[in-house]
Write an enzyme that holds these catalytic residues in place. Sequence first.
Site, mmCIF file in Angstrom:
data_model
loop_
_atom_site.group_PDB
_atom_site.id
_atom_site.type_symbol
_atom_site.label_atom_id
_atom_site.label_comp_id
_atom_site.label_asym_id
_atom_site.label_seq_id
_atom_site.Cartn_x
_atom_site.Cartn_y
_atom_site.Cartn_z
ATOM 1 N N CYS A 81 55.667 77.311 5.273
ATOM 2 C CA CYS A 81 55.990 76.523 4.089
ATOM 3 C C CYS A 81 54.789 76.418 3.151
ATOM 4 C CB CYS A 81 56.518 75.153 4.500
ATOM 5 S SG CYS A 81 57.267 74.222 3.143
ATOM 6 N N LYS B 230 52.274 74.906 12.898
ATOM 7 C CA LYS B 230 51.870 74.552 11.543
ATOM 8 C C LYS B 230 50.783 73.480 11.579
ATOM 9 C CE LYS B 230 53.815 72.997 7.116
ATOM 10 N NZ LYS B 230 55.039 72.554 6.402
ATOM 11 N N GLU C 168 61.410 79.860 8.139
ATOM 12 C CA GLU C 168 61.011 78.600 8.768
ATOM 13 C C GLU C 168 62.226 77.914 9.405
ATOM 14 O OE1 GLU C 168 58.919 74.353 7.444
ATOM 15 O OE2 GLU C 168 59.769 75.690 5.935
#
Length: 526
Positions: free
Chosen positions: A391, A341, A276
């Site tokens: 994440c 995301k 990430e």
Amino acid sequence: MKNAGAVILSSSKKFWNQIINGPQSYQFYTALFLGSLGGLAFAPFNFYLILIPIFSGLLLLLGRISSLKRAFLLGWAFGFSYFTSGVFWVSVSFSKVGLGYLMPLVVVGFSLLLGIFPALACALTCLWQRNPIQQVLLFCGIWSLTEWLRGHILTGFPWNLVGYAWDLPMLQVCAWVGIYGLSFLTIFLATIWVSKSRKIISISLLAAFTLWILGSHRAEQGHSLGDTGINMRLVQPSIQQEKKWSPEHLSKTVNLHIALSGLEAEKPLKAIIWPEAAIPCFFENHPGLFEAVRGAIPEGAVLLTGAPRQEKTQDNAIPAHVWNSLFALNEKGEILAIYDKSHLVPFGEYVPFREILPVEKLTPGTIDYSKGNGIKTINIQGIPPFSPLICYEAIFPGNVIDPTSKPQFLLNLTNDAWYGHTNGPYQHLSIVRVRAIEEGLPLVRTANNGISAVVDAYGKILYRLNLDAIGFIDFALPKNLPYNTIFSYLREIPFSFMIIVALLLSYLIRARENHVRDQESKTESR
């Protein structure tokens, strides 16, 4: 020896009776103590047997309480210490941005907020409880329901659900009923002792042992799946969070990724995977850096990397939108796919109720990250289709794949450097590998710092890079299961059925007791 054991047992019973029959303060402090042991049940300790005294003790305390208010406060005290011991690491992220003085406030505030869910479970159990087995069923159903609510309300935080305490054999149950279903079974096994029914306890233990045997057999089948023959490399640079977004360290950060990617591989690689925000800048602002990244991609391979993405306003003054994204690039520098995301971290990537809260998000920049369009499957020539999860998107059961286009593996890019040397990174890995079991898909997890790993479709960790390790893993992508798991097909239907059955049985037991009591009263009146 027997006399000594009898003395110890008698003393323990006497001590416990003094607590549950003593002043309210005794019960309150006991609830705090029991909750504080909760952190031992989860990674990196995984001492799941501690759940028996924790939850049996809590249920015994509730058995002596008739006040709804007292039960709520006792549950809140339990929940406060339970979450303080389990998720205190959340506050460490504040120290990484120079707000260490807020850590105590964050720990207390966050734990008090999460403690409301155990408080509700205790209050509702106390409201309708009667005999021990009815109390056990009622508590299991309501506690499991509040865990589900915790995973969904206000974007959800399904962290350290009770079922995550188990080791790999019992985790296989998640392939059938999901982690919420396993949590229900776990609470039942932890509290059934309160029923004092030898028959029910024996049957429950036999059932648990049977599940463990079946799970052990299932977990061992991973080696028979084999791999796809598609070779990949995941990279873990372990860059300190304090330096991660520093402009002075930008070149050094990216060059470390490039250096680890460029080391010779035994077999030709089809994909190189960076974590990430591995590239902590906007591509278009650094064309030289983009060229260097492109040069690190082997011919015929793709680079899958985390990086921010922006959409500028018409005057190019400030970005109109910023996303936390995954990019897929080939050696020509062409962008093959982008994923934004979609499940953002409150206060980490955006500030909820920004209009009234005078705070800034923890990640760099003054603009909140925008939400992506949702989970999707990415198809790129040369590698199997995959579901990208950035994440903590991977902690949400049943929400990690696009059901209309099933992938062949899960890809989790993360950065657990936020949480330092705490339980957080270990718990994160423990949680996300359950998604592999539920979906019957292998999981590839790449962390900036944390624990990078390759997990097969049965949840077995095949390779890993530990916290603070700088390096890479070359691996052949494991195969996915050739069939759908029960959970991937039915989702939360089995769990819902378990809740309904538990609450219905609890109601029937209570109704039967009320009926018997009414009959006895009529007989006496005659």
